[in-house]
Motif scaffolding. Sequence first.
Motif, PDB file in Angstrom:
ATOM      1  N   ARG A  20       0.863  -1.184   0.000  1.00 24.02           N
ATOM      2  CA  ARG A  20       0.000   0.000   0.000  1.00 24.02           C
ATOM      3  C   ARG A  20       0.899   1.234   0.000  1.00 24.02           C
ATOM      4  NH1 ARG A  20      -2.326  -5.065   1.114  1.00 24.02           N
ATOM      5  NH2 ARG A  20      -4.501  -4.815   1.777  1.00 24.02           N
ATOM      6  N   HIS A  21       1.247   1.705  -1.196  1.00 24.92           N
ATOM      7  CA  HIS A  21       2.162   2.829  -1.324  1.00 24.92           C
ATOM      8  C   HIS A  21       1.486   4.135  -0.907  1.00 24.92           C
ATOM      9  CE1 HIS A  21       5.537   0.998  -3.795  1.00 24.92           C
ATOM     10  NE2 HIS A  21       4.684   0.004  -3.596  1.00 24.92           N
ATOM     11  N   TRP A  22       2.300   5.007  -0.330  1.00 18.96           N
ATOM     12  CA  TRP A  22       1.763   6.270   0.192  1.00 18.96           C
ATOM     13  C   TRP A  22       1.043   7.069  -0.885  1.00 18.96           C
ATOM     14  CZ3 TRP A  22       6.215   7.052  -2.461  1.00 18.96           C
ATOM     15  CH2 TRP A  22       6.432   8.314  -3.013  1.00 18.96           C
ATOM     16  N   TRP A  23       1.650   7.180  -2.060  1.00 21.14           N
ATOM     17  CA  TRP A  23       1.083   8.056  -3.096  1.00 21.14           C
ATOM     18  C   TRP A  23      -0.191   7.466  -3.681  1.00 21.14           C
ATOM     19  CZ3 TRP A  23       0.465   6.707  -8.222  1.00 21.14           C
ATOM     20  CH2 TRP A  23       1.168   5.584  -8.680  1.00 21.14           C
ATOM     21  N   VAL A  24      -0.273   6.154  -3.735  1.00 23.18           N
ATOM     22  CA  VAL A  24      -1.463   5.509  -4.286  1.00 23.18           C
ATOM     23  C   VAL A  24      -2.681   5.801  -3.412  1.00 23.18           C
ATOM     24  CG1 VAL A  24      -2.506   3.284  -4.863  1.00 23.18           C
ATOM     25  CG2 VAL A  24      -0.084   3.714  -5.394  1.00 23.18           C
ATOM     26  N   GLN A  25      -2.484   5.717  -2.098  1.00 29.37           N
ATOM     27  CA  GLN A  25      -3.606   5.978  -1.184  1.00 29.37           C
ATOM     28  C   GLN A  25      -4.038   7.444  -1.276  1.00 29.37           C
ATOM     29  OE1 GLN A  25      -4.295   2.916  -0.269  1.00 29.37           O
ATOM     30  NE2 GLN A  25      -2.231   2.377  -0.966  1.00 29.37           N
ATOM     31  N   ALA A  26      -3.065   8.342  -1.371  1.00 30.72           N
ATOM     32  CA  ALA A  26      -3.385   9.771  -1.456  1.00 30.72           C
ATOM     33  C   ALA A  26      -4.184  10.077  -2.723  1.00 30.72           C
ATOM     34  CB  ALA A  26      -2.105  10.602  -1.419  1.00 30.72           C
ATOM     35  N   GLU A  27      -3.741   9.528  -3.856  1.00 32.46           N
ATOM     36  CA  GLU A  27      -4.447   9.787  -5.108  1.00 32.46           C
ATOM     37  C   GLU A  27      -5.843   9.171  -5.100  1.00 32.46           C
ATOM     38  OE1 GLU A  27      -3.486  11.931  -7.147  1.00 32.46           O
ATOM     39  OE2 GLU A  27      -1.433  12.196  -6.429  1.00 32.46           O
ATOM     40  N   ALA A  28      -5.993   8.051  -4.399  1.00 28.15           N
ATOM     41  CA  ALA A  28      -7.316   7.425  -4.315  1.00 28.15           C
ATOM     42  C   ALA A  28      -8.319   8.359  -3.640  1.00 28.15           C
ATOM     43  CB  ALA A  28      -7.220   6.098  -3.558  1.00 28.15           C
ATOM     44  N   VAL A  29      -7.896   9.028  -2.578  1.00 28.17           N
ATOM     45  CA  VAL A  29      -8.802   9.944  -1.875  1.00 28.17           C
ATOM     46  C   VAL A  29      -9.303  11.028  -2.826  1.00 28.17           C
ATOM     47  CG1 VAL A  29      -8.973  11.667  -0.040  1.00 28.17           C
ATOM     48  CG2 VAL A  29      -7.808   9.496   0.402  1.00 28.17           C
ATOM     49  N   VAL A  30      -8.378  11.651  -3.562  1.00 22.25           N
ATOM     50  CA  VAL A  30      -8.777  12.744  -4.460  1.00 22.25           C
ATOM     51  C   VAL A  30      -9.686  12.235  -5.576  1.00 22.25           C
ATOM     52  CG1 VAL A  30      -7.959  14.562  -5.999  1.00 22.25           C
ATOM     53  CG2 VAL A  30      -6.613  13.957  -3.978  1.00 22.25           C
ATOM     54  N   ALA A  31      -9.308  11.126  -6.178  1.00 16.17           N
ATOM     55  CA  ALA A  31     -10.077  10.608  -7.312  1.00 16.17           C
ATOM     56  C   ALA A  31     -11.479  10.186  -6.895  1.00 16.17           C
ATOM     57  CB  ALA A  31      -9.343   9.430  -7.942  1.00 16.17           C
ATOM     58  N   LEU A  32     -11.612   9.599  -5.721  1.00 17.51           N
ATOM     59  CA  LEU A  32     -12.929   9.169  -5.251  1.00 17.51           C
ATOM     60  C   LEU A  32     -13.819  10.359  -4.902  1.00 17.51           C
ATOM     61  CD1 LEU A  32     -11.695   6.138  -3.140  1.00 17.51           C
ATOM     62  CD2 LEU A  32     -13.217   5.996  -5.136  1.00 17.51           C
ATOM     63  N   VAL A  33     -13.231  11.394  -4.335  1.00 13.80           N
ATOM     64  CA  VAL A  33     -14.005  12.617  -4.075  1.00 13.80           C
ATOM     65  C   VAL A  33     -14.405  13.261  -5.399  1.00 13.80           C
ATOM     66  CG1 VAL A  33     -13.883  14.963  -3.152  1.00 13.80           C
ATOM     67  CG2 VAL A  33     -13.074  13.036  -1.773  1.00 13.80           C
ATOM     68  N   ASN A  34     -13.497  13.269  -6.358  1.00 14.20           N
ATOM     69  CA  ASN A  34     -13.824  13.816  -7.678  1.00 14.20           C
ATOM     70  C   ASN A  34     -14.985  13.048  -8.315  1.00 14.20           C
ATOM     71  OD1 ASN A  34     -13.072  15.597 -10.020  1.00 14.20           O
ATOM     72  ND2 ASN A  34     -12.698  13.617 -10.995  1.00 14.20           N
ATOM     73  N   ALA A  35     -14.950  11.719  -8.206  1.00 12.50           N
ATOM     74  CA  ALA A  35     -16.037  10.907  -8.757  1.00 12.50           C
ATOM     75  C   ALA A  35     -17.360  11.203  -8.051  1.00 12.50           C
ATOM     76  CB  ALA A  35     -15.684   9.422  -8.641  1.00 12.50           C
ATOM     77  N   TYR A  36     -17.285  11.420  -6.750  1.00 11.09           N
ATOM     78  CA  TYR A  36     -18.493  11.786  -6.004  1.00 11.09           C
ATOM     79  C   TYR A  36     -19.058  13.117  -6.499  1.00 11.09           C
ATOM     80  CZ  TYR A  36     -21.323  13.747  -2.244  1.00 11.09           C
ATOM     81  OH  TYR A  36     -22.330  14.348  -1.540  1.00 11.09           O
ATOM     82  N   GLN A  37     -18.178  14.078  -6.727  1.00 12.40           N
ATOM     83  CA  GLN A  37     -18.642  15.384  -7.197  1.00 12.40           C
ATOM     84  C   GLN A  37     -19.274  15.297  -8.591  1.00 12.40           C
ATOM     85  OE1 GLN A  37     -14.738  17.380  -6.375  1.00 12.40           O
ATOM     86  NE2 GLN A  37     -16.013  18.935  -5.400  1.00 12.40           N
ATOM     87  N   LEU A  38     -18.788  14.379  -9.405  1.00 12.89           N
ATOM     88  CA  LEU A  38     -19.321  14.236 -10.757  1.00 12.89           C
ATOM     89  C   LEU A  38     -20.639  13.474 -10.794  1.00 12.89           C
ATOM     90  CD1 LEU A  38     -16.070  13.444 -12.802  1.00 12.89           C
ATOM     91  CD2 LEU A  38     -17.305  15.609 -12.661  1.00 12.89           C
ATOM     92  N   THR A  39     -20.889  12.642  -9.793  1.00 14.67           N
ATOM     93  CA  THR A  39     -22.064  11.754  -9.834  1.00 14.67           C
ATOM     94  C   THR A  39     -23.051  11.952  -8.695  1.00 14.67           C
ATOM     95  OG1 THR A  39     -20.935  10.050  -8.520  1.00 14.67           O
ATOM     96  CG2 THR A  39     -20.665   9.962 -10.938  1.00 14.67           C
ATOM     97  N   ASN A  40     -22.568  12.532  -7.594  1.00 20.96           N
ATOM     98  CA  ASN A  40     -23.350  12.617  -6.363  1.00 20.96           C
ATOM     99  C   ASN A  40     -23.676  11.232  -5.799  1.00 20.96           C
ATOM    100  OD1 ASN A  40     -24.324  14.449  -4.425  1.00 20.96           O
ATOM    101  ND2 ASN A  40     -26.436  14.163  -5.097  1.00 20.96           N
ATOM    102  N   ASN A  41     -22.869  10.256  -6.192  1.00 24.76           N
ATOM    103  CA  ASN A  41     -23.008   8.891  -5.673  1.00 24.76           C
ATOM    104  C   ASN A  41     -22.255   8.801  -4.347  1.00 24.76           C
ATOM    105  OD1 ASN A  41     -22.797   6.163  -5.066  1.00 24.76           O
ATOM    106  ND2 ASN A  41     -22.465   5.522  -7.181  1.00 24.76           N
ATOM    107  N   ALA A  42     -22.975   8.648  -3.259  1.00 29.03           N
ATOM    108  CA  ALA A  42     -22.383   8.680  -1.920  1.00 29.03           C
ATOM    109  C   ALA A  42     -21.409   7.537  -1.681  1.00 29.03           C
ATOM    110  CB  ALA A  42     -23.484   8.649  -0.863  1.00 29.03           C
TER     111      ALA A  42
END
Length: 396
Positions: free
Chosen positions: A308-330
Amino acid sequence: MQFMKNELQAELTNNILPFWMNKMVDIHRGGFYGRMDGNNVLHPDAEKGGILNARILWTFSAAYRTCQDMRYLEIARRAKDYILDYFVDEVYGGTYWTVEASGRPKDTKKQIYSIAFTIYALSEYYQAVTDEEALLVAKGLYSLIEHHSFDRKKNGYFEAYSREWVLLEDLRLSDKDANEKKTMNTHLHILEAYTNLFRIWKDDLLTKQLKNLIVLFLDKIVDKETYSQRLFFDENWNVKSDIISYGHDIEASWLLYEAASVLGDATIIAQVKDVTLKMVDAACKGLQPDGSLIYERNAQTGHVDEDRHWWVQAEAVVALVNAYQLTNNAQYLDQAQRAWEYIKNNLVDHQEGEWFWSILPDGTPNHHDDKAGFWKCPYHNGRMCMEIIHRSKTMG
């Protein structure tokens, strides 16, 4: 979301940034130390990498814009001055790959990935303080990439050159990479750099090349069946890799959408939005029950790297929030919060500061790889914090 934003603001200002300010500033020879190992032992004579210094410049420039703390601007200015004084090649142009601890040039090759990060960083510094010198150098580096690296016959960008701009035989960023002329990784960070430069400089050619990069990802790099990215290519865009990189896929999902949004082409934005969400869903196949994202998988052999690399986890947080903003899927927001909980409980070094390089498959911190160094930087985790701070303002 507000609770996560508050925690990430505290993580940024109380842990990540202070570590670099208090432990990595080279007060004797200028700039920043090149390495602290995984056991928190400083190596003051280690070489200094262009990528690390550019990422420090970007992080502290962005932190100043986010927090308006003059201490961050001082560090950003230090990074900018050091890069211009020691990494920029005044004879042949471009930036060196490494310098010695003293600042003397060491590896003088021109790796396009590293030059792109310098553009990204100088563009951010300009946005922080409207520094015309930073913008001028960024424009110059951009022009060099377009002149030397852009493939006018087959499209895309070649990887690496000698100091005098002769294409190298060994093009690799690191030993684990395939020695191919074109890579997803370099194209991703040229995209990132050109996006940031376009924010401050609406040049006609830059507009064309930013759009071209986005289309390259849609046409060549993102697999239209799996929506993971192909990593390595020859000069004719023949695929030369079987690896699925969950971290790069999830990072690219939001950087691609950001690029389209900054470009402002409605047709491109619509295309990219669809691909972005499919890329996130594809990358989420690497999510684990504890909220973490594994590193990569070989699609041919089935071998999985479960670190579980540090940068992978960090990018996951941003990408998942971005996906939430695009879909409003909780569900995306829930996954982002679980990813942050994993980071907070496992990767953050609450005693010595910063984050561990990775968590091993047995759940223990990786002390073999650096705490700070050529690749280990404040950019992925710092950017994660700042992205959530900014995005929370529009999410409530």
